[in-house]
Design an enzyme around this catalytic site. Structure first.
Site, short mmCIF file in Angstrom:
data_model
loop_
_atom_site.label_atom_id
_atom_site.label_comp_id
_atom_site.label_asym_id
_atom_site.label_seq_id
_atom_site.Cartn_x
_atom_site.Cartn_y
_atom_site.Cartn_z
N TYR A 60 -43.70 10.45 9.00
CA TYR A 60 -43.91 10.12 10.41
C TYR A 60 -43.72 11.39 11.23
O TYR A 60 -42.61 11.89 11.37
CB TYR A 60 -42.91 9.04 10.81
CG TYR A 60 -43.06 8.44 12.20
CD1 TYR A 60 -44.13 8.70 13.03
CD2 TYR A 60 -42.08 7.56 12.66
CE1 TYR A 60 -44.23 8.12 14.27
CE2 TYR A 60 -42.17 6.96 13.90
CZ TYR A 60 -43.24 7.26 14.71
OH TYR A 60 -43.34 6.68 15.95
N LYS A 95 -48.10 8.90 9.22
CA LYS A 95 -48.35 8.33 10.54
C LYS A 95 -48.37 9.50 11.51
O LYS A 95 -47.36 10.17 11.72
CB LYS A 95 -47.28 7.31 10.94
CG LYS A 95 -47.51 6.74 12.34
CD LYS A 95 -46.41 5.80 12.79
CE LYS A 95 -46.67 5.31 14.20
NZ LYS A 95 -45.57 4.46 14.72
#
Length: 294
Positions: free
Chosen positions: A136, A164
């Site tokens: 992330y 992500k």
């Protein structure tokens, strides 16, 4: 390549009761609703899920409850990121026991470690269990980038499967896409179609808490070869995306306000966040009504 967690992933809010306790019944009802509306996967205890203000026990209980509600109809990716590598490893193991399919691991925040330390952090977590990781990258919140070269090195790890991307660095995302098999998910709703069009895996979306079917339709139209329709659907959703994500309040606050107005499970936010005022909520509801009646 089939994305490891599906294409249309919702960064699900964490419902609370009016008193602020974890609302597991509400979480199950919301999860079932989102999957019925087209979500392939649910990302729990991420930024939108108020991970900084939920306990380790609440995170595990949430995974167990949502797993029970959706069974094998959707993937569950558990947010476990903390600034402490040892603590994150512990959360990874607990998430695996609770029934998660994958782990969302944010770059260690606040301490701002250099890239070699960030890489070692991710590797230690990936080595601690059997679940695949979604890295992330959200430097606006963590204070550090996960640089493209770091991601390229980490892509060789057998359990690092996805990213992500909230970096707002579209060129960097394309560089990694061109050189790895990582599943790249848009983490900013305004990039959902753009990243998908250059080879992204799909999205991890806050806005899909309120318009899951609409956002999935963008990907479906693109996959069907109707790129003009995909663009129209993305453009139609843009005013609501902007209001939820870029109107001066955290997306968690605006999303919970709109969900509550729609009589879906949400509840209050936990401090230090504060609820949206009536004017903001009315504006969100107006945009939602305009979008869903066109």
């Amino acid at each position: 390549m089939t994305p490891p967690f599906g294409r249309a992933l919702c960064a699900m809010i964490t419902p609370f009761t009016p008193s602020g306790a974890l609302d597991l019944d509400g979480a199950q009802r919301l999860a079932a609703h989102l999957v019925a509306q087209g979500c392939d996967g649910l990302v729990l205890s991420g930024t939108t899920g108020e991970s900084p203000t939920t306990t380790d026990a609440e995170k595990s209980a949430l995974i167990t409850a949502v797993r029970e509600a959706v069974a094998d109809r959707a993937s569950i990716v558990a947010g476990i990121g903390t600034p402490d590598t040892r603590h994150t490893v512990d959360l990874a193991r607990e998430a695996e026991k609770a029934g998660a399919d994958g782990l969302l691991v944010v770059a260690p925040y606040y301490s701002r470690p250099p890239q070699d330390a960030i890489e070692a952090h991710f590797r230690e977590i990936a080595d601690a269990g059997e679940l695949p990781l979604m890295l992330y990258d959200i430097p606006n919140r963590t204070g550090v980038r996960v640089e493209p070269e770091t991601i390229l090195r980490l892509s060789a790890h057998p359990r690092i499967a996805a990213v992500k991307d909230c970096s707002y660095d579209f060129l960097a995302a394309q560089k990694v896409l061109a050189r790895t098999d990582l599943a790249y998910y848009a983490g900013c709703d305004e990039h959902n179609l753009a990243l998908y069009a250059v080879g992204g895996a799909g999205y991890v979306s806050t806005v899909s808490n309120v318009i899951p079917a609409r956002l999935r339709a963008v990907l479906d139209a693109f996959d069907a070869g109707d790129t003009a329709q995909a663009a129209r659907l993305q453009q139609q959703a843009t005013p609501l995306i902007e209001a939820i994500m870029s109107a001066g309040l955290p997306g968690t606050v605006t999303t919970k306000a709109l969900l509550s107005a729609l009589d879906l499970p949400a509840g209050p936010v936990r401090t230090p966040l504060r609820p949206a005022d009536d004017r903001t909520t009315d504006g969100l509801l107006s945009l939602y009504s305009t979008l869903t009646t066109t």
